[in-house]
Write an enzyme that holds these catalytic residues in place. Structure first.
Site, PDB file in Angstrom:
ATOM      1  CG  LEU A 105      -0.806   1.898   7.559  1.00 24.87           C
ATOM      2  CD1 LEU A 105      -0.890   3.464   7.833  1.00 24.87           C
ATOM      3  CD2 LEU A 105      -0.644   1.375   9.214  1.00 24.87           C
ATOM      4  CG  ASP A 157      -6.161  -6.604   6.769  1.00 21.71           C
ATOM      5  OD1 ASP A 157      -5.630  -6.785   7.695  1.00 21.71           O
ATOM      6  OD2 ASP A 157      -5.876  -6.783   5.514  1.00 21.71           O
ATOM      7  CE1 TYR A 189      -1.436 -12.225   2.145  1.00 22.33           C
ATOM      8  CE2 TYR A 189      -3.266 -13.120   0.336  1.00 22.33           C
ATOM      9  CZ  TYR A 189      -2.732 -12.738   1.573  1.00 22.33           C
ATOM     10  OH  TYR A 189      -3.668 -12.793   2.584  1.00 22.33           O
TER      11      TYR A 189
END
EC number: 2.7.1.6
Length: 350
Positions: A99, A146, A196
């Site tokens: 989140l 984000d 990543y």
């Protein structure tokens, strides 16, 4: 002064934001709350960690304070003087569930500093400051989604964002009769940050091999020129961008069945082509497939653990939650955590 900045969940468009692609996130009703006041030295306090860190001058500690320090450094780099402040932080955002609690902390800090010192910078500039903090100070090569969502979020809307031009459109998120849940796998594999960054390098390599400046110039035809691994990565990005465009259309038409199918195919692509899912998140998605009232699910975030977003008819997820929890516990000896997700407005004073 007190501010709050929301976390975000991305409906679809995973690993596209650092590839000049499209994303479809919305701000969620979980926040970082931040209080700022003048002080003799820099004092950062986290209620959640029950910890206070003091420093005479801003330095990197490789801890949670870096998100705040990085923002201050980014202001200073732009010629703004930030004198010592006490910043107190608390949050009801679950960490590591995908989140984006770090972007919410950066955004809350950037907005608080801008208002407290009377800089009154536009939101887009604050977004760039917050992202710079994460990329250059913290050292995570994130895209801009984000921080952008934490700043520009709007209740009952998703944001269709073009990460190349930063043009955006609010798409109504009319969930009547439907709901979005987040299932936290409660695993974070060690690979997450190294893989990543490796995916980012692979995508840069795709452009180098093809002699293109941006992924937006890459076509399906180009895929034939790539070695196997790079071909898989590029195919995911191209097809995921197409899925975002189709998802925007589906949302506008209130066609949640189609949106759900797109979520499932996004997960398959993240699993098979981009190879960033893991056994635990695959298990959750596979468990949900074909269940009554469950329209779609996919892993969210960088991968190798984290969360799974679930789109369902209202009440349908509730009925199978316990069964999923038990099956997951039997298989992995780990407890799942569930969060019902609602949309929220972006960063603001409270």
């Amino acid at each position: 002064m007190r501010v709050k900045a929301p976390g975000r969940i991305n409906i679809i468009g995973e690993h596209t934001d650092y590839n000049d692609g499209y994303v479809l996130p919305f701000a969620v009703n979980r926040f970082v709350f931040l209080t700022i006041e003048d002080s003799g030295k820099f004092v950062f306090h986290s209620e959640n960690m029950n910890e206070t860190v003091e420093m005479e001058k801003i330095e990197k500690l490789n801890r949670w304070t870096d998100y705040i320090s990085g923002v201050i450094k980014a202001f200073e780099k732009r010629g703004y003087k930030v004198s010592p402040v006490k910043i107190s932080v608390s949050s009801n955002l679950p960490m590591g569930a995908g989140l984006s609690s770090s972007a919410a902390l950066e955004m809350a800090t950037a907005y608080a500093i801008s208002e407290h010192f009377g800089f009154h910078l536009p939101k887009l500039e604050l977004v760039k400051i917050a992202r710079e903090a994460e990329v250059e100070f913290v050292g995570v090569r994130c895209g801009i989604m984000d921080q952008f969502t934490s700043a520009f979020g709007k209740k009952d809307h998703a944001i269709f964002l073009d990460t190349m031009t930063l043009e955006y459109e609010y798409v109504p998120l009319k969930l009547e009769g439907y709901e979005i849940n987040l299932v936290d796998s409660n695993v974070k594999h060690e690979l997450s940050s190294s893989e990543y960054n490796k995916r980012r390098q692979e995508c840069e390599e795709v452009l180098r091999v093809l002699g293109k400046r941006s992924f937006r110039e890459v076509t399906k035809e180009d895929l034939k020129k790539l070695p196997d691994v790079l071909k898989k990565r590029a195919q995911h990005v191209l097809e995921e961008n197409e899925r975002v465009l189709k998802s925007v259309q589906a949302l506008k038409e209130g066609d949640f069945e189609t949106l759900g199918r797109l979520l499932f195919s996004s997960h398959e692509s993240l699993r098979d082509l981009y190879e960033v899912s893991c056994e635990e998140t695959d298990f959750i998605v596979d468990f949900l497939k074909g269940r009554e009232g469950i329209l779609g699910a996919r892993m969210v975030g960088g991968g190798f653990g984290g969360g799974v977003i679930v789109l369902s008819k209202k009440g349908a997820f509730e009925k199978i939650k316990e069964e999923l929890k038990n099956a997951y516990r039997d298989r992995f000896k780990i407890e799942l955590t569930f969060h019902e997700i609602e949309s929220a407005d972006g960063v603001q004073k409270i």
